[in-house]
Scaffold this motif. Sequence first.
Motif, PDB file in Angstrom:
ATOM      1  N   GLN A 197       0.838  -1.184   0.000  1.00 55.87           N
ATOM      2  CA  GLN A 197       0.000   0.000   0.000  1.00 55.87           C
ATOM      3  C   GLN A 197       0.885   1.250   0.000  1.00 55.87           C
ATOM      4  N   SER A 198       0.680   2.111  -0.978  1.00 52.00           N
ATOM      5  CA  SER A 198       1.431   3.357  -0.971  1.00 52.00           C
ATOM      6  C   SER A 198       0.792   4.382  -0.053  1.00 52.00           C
ATOM      7  N   ARG A 199      -0.526   4.267   0.180  1.00 53.21           N
ATOM      8  CA  ARG A 199      -1.242   5.172   1.070  1.00 53.21           C
ATOM      9  C   ARG A 199      -2.176   4.354   1.958  1.00 53.21           C
ATOM     10  N   THR A 201      -5.538   4.742   4.574  1.00 50.63           N
ATOM     11  CA  THR A 201      -6.636   5.646   4.904  1.00 50.63           C
ATOM     12  C   THR A 201      -7.186   5.338   6.281  1.00 50.63           C
ATOM     13  N   GLN A 249       3.583  11.684   5.235  1.00 48.21           N
ATOM     14  CA  GLN A 249       2.812  12.512   4.306  1.00 48.21           C
ATOM     15  C   GLN A 249       1.351  12.369   4.706  1.00 48.21           C
ATOM     16  N   VAL A 250       0.776  13.430   5.236  1.00 44.27           N
ATOM     17  CA  VAL A 250      -0.606  13.413   5.714  1.00 44.27           C
ATOM     18  C   VAL A 250      -1.453  14.270   4.790  1.00 44.27           C
ATOM     19  N   GLN A 251      -2.508  13.680   4.234  1.00 46.00           N
ATOM     20  CA  GLN A 251      -3.439  14.426   3.394  1.00 46.00           C
ATOM     21  C   GLN A 251      -4.827  14.399   4.020  1.00 46.00           C
ATOM     22  N   ALA A 258      -2.313  18.861   2.147  1.00 44.89           N
ATOM     23  CA  ALA A 258      -1.361  17.830   2.535  1.00 44.89           C
ATOM     24  C   ALA A 258      -0.113  18.468   3.109  1.00 44.89           C
ATOM     25  N   ASN A 260       3.997  17.253   5.013  1.00 48.39           N
ATOM     26  CA  ASN A 260       4.945  16.296   5.557  1.00 48.39           C
ATOM     27  C   ASN A 260       5.138  16.622   7.036  1.00 48.39           C
ATOM     28  N   GLN A 311      -5.353  10.298   4.464  1.00 49.42           N
ATOM     29  CA  GLN A 311      -4.468   9.281   3.901  1.00 49.42           C
ATOM     30  C   GLN A 311      -3.059   9.626   4.320  1.00 49.42           C
ATOM     31  N   ILE A 312      -2.282   8.602   4.668  1.00 53.44           N
ATOM     32  CA  ILE A 312      -0.887   8.835   5.024  1.00 53.44           C
ATOM     33  C   ILE A 312       0.014   7.957   4.178  1.00 53.44           C
ATOM     34  N   GLY A 313       1.221   8.457   3.958  1.00 53.37           N
ATOM     35  CA  GLY A 313       2.283   7.717   3.298  1.00 53.37           C
ATOM     36  C   GLY A 313       3.591   8.163   3.903  1.00 53.37           C
TER      37      GLY A 313
END
Length: 315
Positions: A197-199, A201, A249-251, A258, A260, A311-313
Amino acid sequence: MGSPSVERRRVLAAAAFGREPGIPGPEPGDGEPLRAVTGEILDISPHLMTIETPDGNRERLVIAPWATAWHGADTAPADLPVGATVIMRTLRDGRVVERIWADATRLTGTILSIEGRKDLTVQLNCGPHRGHRTVVIPYRASGRLQVRHPQFEPGYLFDAIGVRRDGASVALLPATSQPAYPARSVPSPPPAYAGQQSRITGTVTWSDAFDEDEHGAAYPMLERADAGCAQAGVSCTGLPYLAMGSLLQVQNVCSGRAANVPVLACGCLAGRFCDRCVECDTSPRGRIAELSPSSFVELGGDLVKGCFNAQIGLG
């Protein structure tokens, strides 16, 4: 919560995994950038406000005609008291105020005891880093809180928004619907994160356990030895383990903004909430990060609503 070693740890971790270390702060996006400004009110009128910032400077800000304020209830900005501690959402490089939260606090923890008949006094265990807190629930707010917290007894989780008043923490609004299980019985997560998973939720919330105007996050899945927290590594969400100092990375799915955000603390208490956020849509179950108030506000969050779908990454 932060320290000079956090930046170094982040850079070393990025080098070890062969990726760019990233830069903390907002990512370019649509709309005018938001800036969170904190301080103590020294003077206020319908159009102007003077505050003293945490570093001791004085700033004079313009209050937008459409600005709103909250001080335990919605109020006119000019009615906020001198001496109140405020966090504000601002535009134009922090010079124009459009939203104010005064003396706001969040009361999140495991119930230890409850006393009283009308006005209630609740003892909370807020985790190993935050200790115990005494919370006052006025009679007028108790019905609303107990509707959302039906298991109002020791061992169950509690989460409310309130104000700091005369040295006391006063709970006024439920921040979430209480999970049905005791704090020690968090549901098992789905199959382990496998890097596919790249992101991810889930729900992002905020905490006032950070320093004033600090930007950062608390994250549940930290290595216990790395975080110095024996209660880390608990979550009902399939999160990857991260090291202290990692960049998230929080959107905000609702606002599209978004940023960082560096991981500055262990989110062991947030990981015990397997709840949902219903702002703009219903999130999957599980809190995936807990932000400082400044980071939460700059991503478009409302402190009174208490959460946003995110969503976070990895940054």
